[in-house]
Design a protein around this motif. Structure first.
Motif, PDB file in Angstrom:
ATOM      1  N   LEU A 219     104.817 -49.104  53.759  1.00  0.00           N
ATOM      2  CA  LEU A 219     104.525 -50.022  53.077  1.00  0.00           C
ATOM      3  C   LEU A 219     103.119 -50.063  52.358  1.00  0.00           C
ATOM      4  CD1 LEU A 219     104.765 -53.474  52.975  1.00  0.00           C
ATOM      5  CD2 LEU A 219     103.343 -53.545  55.267  1.00  0.00           C
ATOM      6  N   ALA A 220     102.116 -49.482  52.635  1.00  0.00           N
ATOM      7  CA  ALA A 220     100.799 -49.306  51.883  1.00  0.00           C
ATOM      8  C   ALA A 220     101.163 -48.327  50.969  1.00  0.00           C
ATOM      9  CB  ALA A 220      99.873 -48.288  52.914  1.00  0.00           C
ATOM     10  N   GLY A 221     102.179 -47.584  50.992  1.00  0.00           N
ATOM     11  CA  GLY A 221     102.384 -46.726  49.800  1.00  0.00           C
ATOM     12  C   GLY A 221     103.200 -47.483  48.677  1.00  0.00           C
ATOM     13  N   VAL A 222     103.950 -48.255  49.034  1.00  0.00           N
ATOM     14  CA  VAL A 222     104.658 -49.292  48.188  1.00  0.00           C
ATOM     15  C   VAL A 222     103.575 -50.114  47.538  1.00  0.00           C
ATOM     16  CG1 VAL A 222     106.429 -51.155  48.047  1.00  0.00           C
ATOM     17  CG2 VAL A 222     106.887 -49.137  49.411  1.00  0.00           C
ATOM     18  N   PHE A 223     102.632 -50.634  48.285  1.00  0.00           N
ATOM     19  CA  PHE A 223     101.758 -51.531  47.811  1.00  0.00           C
ATOM     20  C   PHE A 223     100.838 -50.730  46.651  1.00  0.00           C
ATOM     21  CE2 PHE A 223     100.980 -54.793  50.923  1.00  0.00           C
ATOM     22  CZ  PHE A 223     100.769 -56.039  50.001  1.00  0.00           C
ATOM     23  N   LEU A 224     100.498 -49.289  46.941  1.00  0.00           N
ATOM     24  CA  LEU A 224     100.018 -48.529  45.797  1.00  0.00           C
ATOM     25  C   LEU A 224     100.859 -48.392  44.566  1.00  0.00           C
ATOM     26  CD1 LEU A 224      98.290 -45.798  47.791  1.00  0.00           C
ATOM     27  CD2 LEU A 224      97.228 -47.701  46.605  1.00  0.00           C
ATOM     28  N   LEU A 225     102.249 -48.742  44.723  1.00  0.00           N
ATOM     29  CA  LEU A 225     103.176 -48.397  43.635  1.00  0.00           C
ATOM     30  C   LEU A 225     103.278 -50.090  43.024  1.00  0.00           C
ATOM     31  CD1 LEU A 225     104.579 -45.614  43.456  1.00  0.00           C
ATOM     32  CD2 LEU A 225     106.573 -46.835  44.623  1.00  0.00           C
ATOM     33  N   SER A 226     102.627 -50.840  43.267  1.00  0.00           N
ATOM     34  CA  SER A 226     102.786 -52.001  42.553  1.00  0.00           C
ATOM     35  C   SER A 226     102.598 -52.249  41.071  1.00  0.00           C
ATOM     36  CB  SER A 226     102.075 -53.343  43.356  1.00  0.00           C
ATOM     37  OG  SER A 226     100.679 -53.069  43.155  1.00  0.00           O
ATOM     38  N   LYS A 227     101.417 -51.455  40.745  1.00  0.00           N
ATOM     39  CA  LYS A 227     101.330 -51.531  39.190  1.00  0.00           C
ATOM     40  C   LYS A 227     102.510 -50.745  38.382  1.00  0.00           C
ATOM     41  CE  LYS A 227      97.747 -50.363  35.747  1.00  0.00           C
ATOM     42  NZ  LYS A 227      96.930 -49.341  35.392  1.00  0.00           N
ATOM     43  N   PRO A 228     102.524 -49.570  38.826  1.00  0.00           N
ATOM     44  CA  PRO A 228     103.846 -48.842  37.961  1.00  0.00           C
ATOM     45  C   PRO A 228     105.343 -49.850  38.139  1.00  0.00           C
ATOM     46  CG  PRO A 228     103.038 -47.388  39.607  1.00  0.00           C
ATOM     47  CD  PRO A 228     102.161 -48.548  39.799  1.00  0.00           C
ATOM     48  N   LEU A 229     105.311 -50.274  39.568  1.00  0.00           N
ATOM     49  CA  LEU A 229     106.592 -51.274  39.572  1.00  0.00           C
ATOM     50  C   LEU A 229     106.472 -52.546  38.383  1.00  0.00           C
ATOM     51  CD1 LEU A 229     106.902 -51.671  43.432  1.00  0.00           C
ATOM     52  CD2 LEU A 229     108.742 -50.805  41.858  1.00  0.00           C
ATOM     53  N   SER A 230     105.424 -53.051  38.257  1.00  0.00           N
ATOM     54  CA  SER A 230     105.376 -54.021  37.311  1.00  0.00           C
ATOM     55  C   SER A 230     105.863 -53.735  35.925  1.00  0.00           C
ATOM     56  CB  SER A 230     104.181 -54.901  37.548  1.00  0.00           C
ATOM     57  OG  SER A 230     103.177 -54.015  36.890  1.00  0.00           O
ATOM     58  N   ALA A 231     105.267 -52.201  35.656  1.00  0.00           N
ATOM     59  CA  ALA A 231     105.384 -51.718  34.422  1.00  0.00           C
ATOM     60  C   ALA A 231     106.864 -51.350  34.205  1.00  0.00           C
ATOM     61  CB  ALA A 231     104.748 -50.409  34.309  1.00  0.00           C
ATOM     62  N   TYR A 232     107.584 -51.010  35.086  1.00  0.00           N
ATOM     63  CA  TYR A 232     109.040 -50.643  35.109  1.00  0.00           C
ATOM     64  C   TYR A 232     109.908 -51.977  35.007  1.00  0.00           C
ATOM     65  CZ  TYR A 232     112.875 -47.526  36.316  1.00  0.00           C
ATOM     66  OH  TYR A 232     113.878 -46.633  36.550  1.00  0.00           O
ATOM     67  N   ALA A 233     109.459 -52.971  35.273  1.00  0.00           N
ATOM     68  CA  ALA A 233     110.294 -54.175  35.084  1.00  0.00           C
ATOM     69  C   ALA A 233     110.755 -54.308  33.658  1.00  0.00           C
ATOM     70  CB  ALA A 233     109.488 -55.701  35.412  1.00  0.00           C
ATOM     71  N   LEU A 234     110.054 -53.915  32.702  1.00  0.00           N
ATOM     72  CA  LEU A 234     110.548 -54.017  31.219  1.00  0.00           C
ATOM     73  C   LEU A 234     111.369 -53.054  30.772  1.00  0.00           C
ATOM     74  CD1 LEU A 234     107.477 -55.224  29.290  1.00  0.00           C
ATOM     75  CD2 LEU A 234     109.402 -56.671  29.630  1.00  0.00           C
ATOM     76  N   GLY A 235     111.513 -52.262  31.598  1.00  0.00           N
ATOM     77  CA  GLY A 235     112.581 -50.836  31.168  1.00  0.00           C
ATOM     78  C   GLY A 235     111.628 -49.554  31.192  1.00  0.00           C
ATOM     79  N   GLU A 236     112.634 -48.655  31.199  1.00  0.00           N
ATOM     80  CA  GLU A 236     111.990 -47.102  31.391  1.00  0.00           C
ATOM     81  C   GLU A 236     111.291 -46.845  30.133  1.00  0.00           C
ATOM     82  OE1 GLU A 236     114.418 -43.507  32.125  1.00  0.00           O
ATOM     83  OE2 GLU A 236     115.121 -44.839  33.529  1.00  0.00           O
ATOM     84  N   GLY A 237     111.739 -47.468  28.736  1.00  0.00           N
ATOM     85  CA  GLY A 237     111.061 -46.926  27.485  1.00  0.00           C
ATOM     86  C   GLY A 237     109.785 -47.610  27.508  1.00  0.00           C
ATOM     87  N   TYR A 238     109.741 -48.764  27.982  1.00  0.00           N
ATOM     88  CA  TYR A 238     108.138 -49.405  27.835  1.00  0.00           C
ATOM     89  C   TYR A 238     107.359 -48.770  28.777  1.00  0.00           C
ATOM     90  CZ  TYR A 238     110.069 -52.933  24.517  1.00  0.00           C
ATOM     91  OH  TYR A 238     110.407 -53.377  23.318  1.00  0.00           O
ATOM     92  N   ALA A 239     108.046 -48.609  30.178  1.00  0.00           N
ATOM     93  CA  ALA A 239     107.246 -47.809  30.989  1.00  0.00           C
ATOM     94  C   ALA A 239     106.604 -46.620  30.702  1.00  0.00           C
ATOM     95  CB  ALA A 239     108.050 -47.977  32.340  1.00  0.00           C
TER      96      ALA A 239
END
Lengths: 353, 375
Positions: A219-239
C-alpha cells in the motif's frame, strides 16, 4: 470556491468511510452465533492482558470467540478487502478499462490451478497440505497467470486485447483445474474445494500478520506511485512526454497489483467483484479519479465492503455460513451492472450535448 | 539565432529498425513555426514520434539545443519539450484544469501536489488558449475543439521550449482551427516557443508557418519558407494531385476543371465571378471566363476552373485584341452570365454584355440566373 467544495466532499467521503469502518468493526464483533453482551465485549477487548493473567474474571469461551475467532477474521477481511479493491484500482488504471479486475484477468483461476497441481502432487506424501504451502502455491499461481497474460498480450498494443487474453488465460487455467480434479481423490481436494469457495472463516492471527506484512508495505508502495499513476491517466504517450519511464512504471504497477491480489487469493480464496465494484463506488463518491485520493479511499472502502459482506455471510443464514465470495458476487455484480449502465447513459448524453 | 534549436541530421525513421523515411535533414530556429505537410501515410507522424522519443531513430542524429537528443534525461527533456498527440485521451472524471495540470508533472514533488505557483501557471495556460471558463468542466464533456485547446494548455503549462503537435487541427471546425493556430503563432512570437507540427491543411500550413517541410514518399521533398516550397506545381507533385488544383497565391484548393466543350461564358472581374465559377464547376458545366486582368482575384479561381480565360494586363483597360478574343468565344456559346461586374469597368464587361445581347445570346444574371444556368 470550487476547491473548497471539493475539499469538503473529500473530507466528508473519508469521514463517512472511517465511520462505516468503525461501525462494521463494532457490528461484526458484536454479532455471531454466540451472543455476547456489548459491555462484556468492551471489557474483553480493553483488558486482554488482565484477563489473560487471570487478574480479571471473564467467560473463557467469550474471550476465545472474540480474540481468536472474530477479531482475526475481521481484521483479515479488512486487510484483504482493502488489498483487493486497491489491486482492482491499479488494474483499471493500467488497462484503462473499467471492468479490469484481478478476477477478470485470470489471477484467481491461475492461483486455483497452481494450488490444484500442488495439492494433488503433494497428496501422495502428506495427508494435509500445510497452510504455508497453500498460501505460497496460490501466490505463485496468481503471479504466473498474470505474467502469462502479460507476455501473451505484450505483442498487442491494444488494452482490450490484453483483457481478452487475460480472460482466455483464466479459462485455460479453469479447464486444467477441472481436469485435475476429475482425477483426484475426494479427500485430497477438500482443501482446494474449501479454498475455492472464498472465505475468511479460517483466519488466524498468523494470517492477519503475514497478510498485513505483505499488504501494508505494498500500500505504501502504491502511494509512492500516485504521481506516475496520475500522469498515466492521459495515456502512455503523454506520460512518456512528461518524463515518466513508462516501461518500468508498467512493470512496477503490475507487480504491485499482482502481489496484492495474490495475497488475497492465497489467504481467502477467490473473492470476486470487490476489485471491480469498489473502485467505481469510490470514484462516484469522490467525483474524482485522482490517485492520491483513490488509493486510500479504495483501500478503506474495500475493507468496509469485505467486512460487511463477511458479516452478511456468517450471520444471515446462521448457523449456516455462506462463502464470502457468494456474498460479494451477489452484491458486487448488480452494482457493476448498474454502474456500467449509468456510465453508458452518461457518455451517450455527453457526446450529444 | 546562431544555431538552430532543433536539428535533424541525416535522420532515418521507421518502426522496428526498418527505415520508412531516410535522409531527413532540416532544422528549426528558436521561436519559429515549422510544419510538416504531405500526403497521408507519408510518415509525418513517424518523424514527430522520433523527435519526441516515442520511437528510436533508425539512424542519424537529432540535436536539441545543441545536445544529442538520446543523451538528454527523460525528466530534463520533459522540461524542454511538450507534446500534443493524436491519441484520443479520454480520462475519467478529470476536469479540464486537471488535464492541463498534468503538464506540471516534471515540476511537482513526489506526490504530484500542486503548489500555488503551479496553479497559477495552469490557470494562465488555460487563459492562453481561451479555456479559462471551462476549467472546471469535465474534460470528457467538452467539445473536440475545446479538448484540443485544453491539451495545448497542458503542453503550455509544461513550460517547454518546444511544442510538438501531431495533426492538432484534425476534428476541429474552422473556427477552432484558426483559434488554435493563432494561439501557436502567439506562443512562438511572444514567448519564443519553438513549434513543430504536422498539418493536413496546406492552406493553413502556408499561412501559419515560418518553415514548411514537405514529407513525400521516402523522404523530405522540400524544406523552406512557404512561398519557396508551395508553388502550384510542387503541391501538385507532393500530393500527386491529378485532378484538383492548388493555388499558391491564395493558398486555396480547387477541385478539377469540368470537361467538355463550353457553351457558357462568364463575364466577371473584381471577385464577382468566383461564386459563378464555383457553382458551374460543381454542376460540371464547362465555361469560358473573361476578361480578367492579371492581378484580378477572379483569375486565381477562373484559371484552374475555366476551359479558357481571356486575360488583360494588370492595371490596364482591356485592349481591342482582347475584347475581340472574348467576342469570338462568346460566339461559340449559347449563354452569357453577367456576374454583376460594373458595366463601366475597364475590363470591358459592359461591352461584352451588349455584344452578347446583340448576338441574341441568353443572358443570365444574379442568383436566379445562376440557378437557371446550372439547370
Amino acid at each position: 470556491m470550487n476547491e473548497r467544495r471539493n475539499a469538503l466532499r473529500y473530507g466528508a467521503v473519508f469521514l463517512c468511510l472511517a465511520a462505516l469502518f468503525l461501525l462494521s468493526l463494532v457490528w461484526s464483533i458484536n454479532s455471531g452465533s454466540v451472543r455476547i453482551p456489548v459491555g462484556e465485549i468492551w471489557r474483553i477487548l480493553l483488558h486482554r492482558g488482565a484477563i489473560e493473567r487471570g487478574d480479571m474474571a471473564a467467560d473463557a469461551s467469550a474471550f476465545n470467540i472474540i480474540w481468536k475467532i472474530r477479531l482475526p477474521r475481521l481484521l483479515l477481511a479488512a486487510v484483504l478487502g482493502g488489498a483487493l479493491s486497491l489491486s482492482g484500482f491499479l488494474l483499471q488504471t493500467f488497462f484503462r478499462n473499467p471492468i479490469a479486475g484481478p478476477f477478470v484477468l485470470g489471477i484467481s483461476s491461475g492461483a486455483k490451478m497452481f494450488l490444484a497441481i500442488v495439492t494433488i502432487a503433494l497428496s501422495a506424501w502428506m495427508p494435509a497440505v500445510p497452510l504455508a504451502v497453500t498460501v505460497t502455491a496460490a501466490f505463485l499461481g496468481s503471479m504466473l497467470s498474470m505474467l502469462a497474460a502479460l507476455v501473451l498480450g505484450g505483442r498487442t498494443r491494444s488494452m482490450s486485447m490484453l483483457l481478452v487474453i487475460g480472460i482466455m488465460v483464466s479459462y485455460i487455467c479453469s479447464a486444467v483445474t477441472d481436469f485435475l480434479i476429475n482425477f483426484a481423490r475426494e479427500a485430497d481436494i477438500v482443501n482446494l474445494t474449501n479454498w475455492s469457495m472464498g472465505s475468511f472463516s479460517a483466519a488466524s492471527w498468523r494470517d492477519v500478520k503475514i497478510s498485513a506484512l505483505i499488504v501494508l508495505p505494498t500500500l505504501a508502495g502504491v502511494f509512492l506511485l500516485s504521481k506516475p499513476l496520475s500522469a498515466y491517466a492521459l495515456g502512455e504517450g503523454y506520460a512518456l512526454s512528461v518524463g515518466l519511464d513508462v516501461k518500468r512504471f508498467r512493470v512496477v504497477l503490475i507487480v504491485l497489483s499482482s502481489v496484492l491480489s495474490a495475497c488475497v487469493t492465497a489467504f481467502a480464496g477467490p473473492i470476486s467483484f470487490v476489485g471491480i465494484a469498489v473502485p467505481h463506488i469510490c470514484r462516484i463518491l469522490l467525483k474524482s479519479s485522482k490517485p492520491i485520493l483513490m488509493i486510500p479511499a479504495s483501500f478503506l472502502c474495500g475493507a468496509v465492503f469485505c467486512m460487511a459482506c463477511d458479516l452478511v455471510a456468517r450471520t444471515v443464514f446462521s448457523p449456516t455460513e455462506l462463502s464470502v465470495g457468494t456474498v460479494t458476487s451477489a452484491i458486487g455484480a448488480p452494482i457493476v451492472i448498474w454502474l456500467m449502465a449509468s456510465r453508458h447513459r452518461e457518455q451517450g448524453g455527453g457526446s450529444n450535448g | 539565432m546562431d544555431r538552430p534549436y532543433l536539428e535533424l541530421c541525416d535522420l532515418a525513421v521507421g518502426y522496428g529498425g526498418r527505415a520508412l523515411l531516410s535522409h531527413i535533414s532540416f532544422s528549426l530556429d528558436k521561436g519559429g513555426i515549422t510544419t510538416l505537410t504531405g500526403p497521408n501515410g507519408a510518415g509525418k507522424s513517424t518523424i514527430l514520434k522520433t523527435v519526441t522519443r516515442r520511437i528510436p531513430a533508425v539512424s542519424g542524429e537529432i540535436r536539441l539545443d545543441g545536445t544529442e537528443l538520446r543523451a538528454i534525461a527523460p525528466r530534463a527533456l520533459a522540461s524542454k519539450m511538450a507534446v500534443v498527440l493524436t491519441d484520443r485521451a479520454r480520462p475519467e472524471l478529470m476536469t479540464c484544469f486537471d488535464v492541463a495540470a498534468a503538464g506540471r508533472y516534471p515540476y511537482t514533488g513526489s506526490f504530484g501536489l500542486l503548489t500555488r505557483r503551479d496553479r497559477e501557471i495552469v490557470n494562465d495556460a488555460l487563459a492562453q488558449v481561451n479555456a479559462a471558463d471551462i476549467s472546471l468542466q469535465d474534460f470528457s464533456s467538452v467539445s473536440d475543439g475545446q479538448r484540443q485547446c485544453v491539451l495545448l494548455a497542458r503542453a503550455i503549462a509544461q513550460e517547454p521550449e518546444i511544442i510538438v503537435l501531431d495533426e492538432p487541427t484534425s476534428f476541429l471546425d474552422i473556427r477552432h482551427k484558426i483559434e488554435l493556430l493563432e494561439i501557436l503563432r502567439r506562443m512562438a512570437k511572444e514567448r519564443g516557443v519553438t513549434i513543430l507540427m504536422s498539418l493536413h491543411e496546406i492552406d493553413l500550413a502556408s499561412k501559419v508557418s515560418d518553415r514548411i517541410v514537405c514529407v513525400g514518399a521516402g523522404g523530405i521533398s522540400a524544406w523552406g519558407e512557404p512561398r519557396e516550397v508551395f508553388s502550384d506545381e510542387s503541391v501538385r507533385r507532393l500530393y500527386g494531385l491529378e485532378r484538383g488544383f492548388y493555388n499558391a497565391a491564395l493558398g486555396s484548393v480547387e477541385l478539377a476543371r469540368p470537361q467538355g466543350v463550353p457553351r457558357v461564358f462568364v463575364v466577371g472581374g473584381g471577385g464577382y465571378g468566383i461564386p459563378y465559377y464555383r457553382q458551374l464547376q460543381k454542376a460540371g458545366i464547362p465555361f469560358y471566363a473573361g476578361i480578367l486582368p492579371e492581378n484580378d482575384i477572379d483569375l486565381a479561381v477562373a484559371a484552374p476552373l475555366a476551359a479558357a480565360v481571356v486575360r488583360c494586363g494588370a492595371f490596364q483597360p482591356a485592349a481591342q485584341g482582347e475584347i475581340d478574343a472574348a467576342r469570338e468565344l462568346i460566339d461559340t456559346c449559347d449563354t452569357v452570365i453577367d456576374s454583376g461586374c460594373p458595366a463601366g469597368a475597364s475590363n470591358g464587361a459592359g461591352e461584352l454584355l451588349s455584344y452578347a445581347r446583340l448576338r441574341g445570346k441568353q443572358i443570365l444574371s444574379g442568383p436566379e440566373g445562376l440557378k437557371e444556368a446550372v439547370l
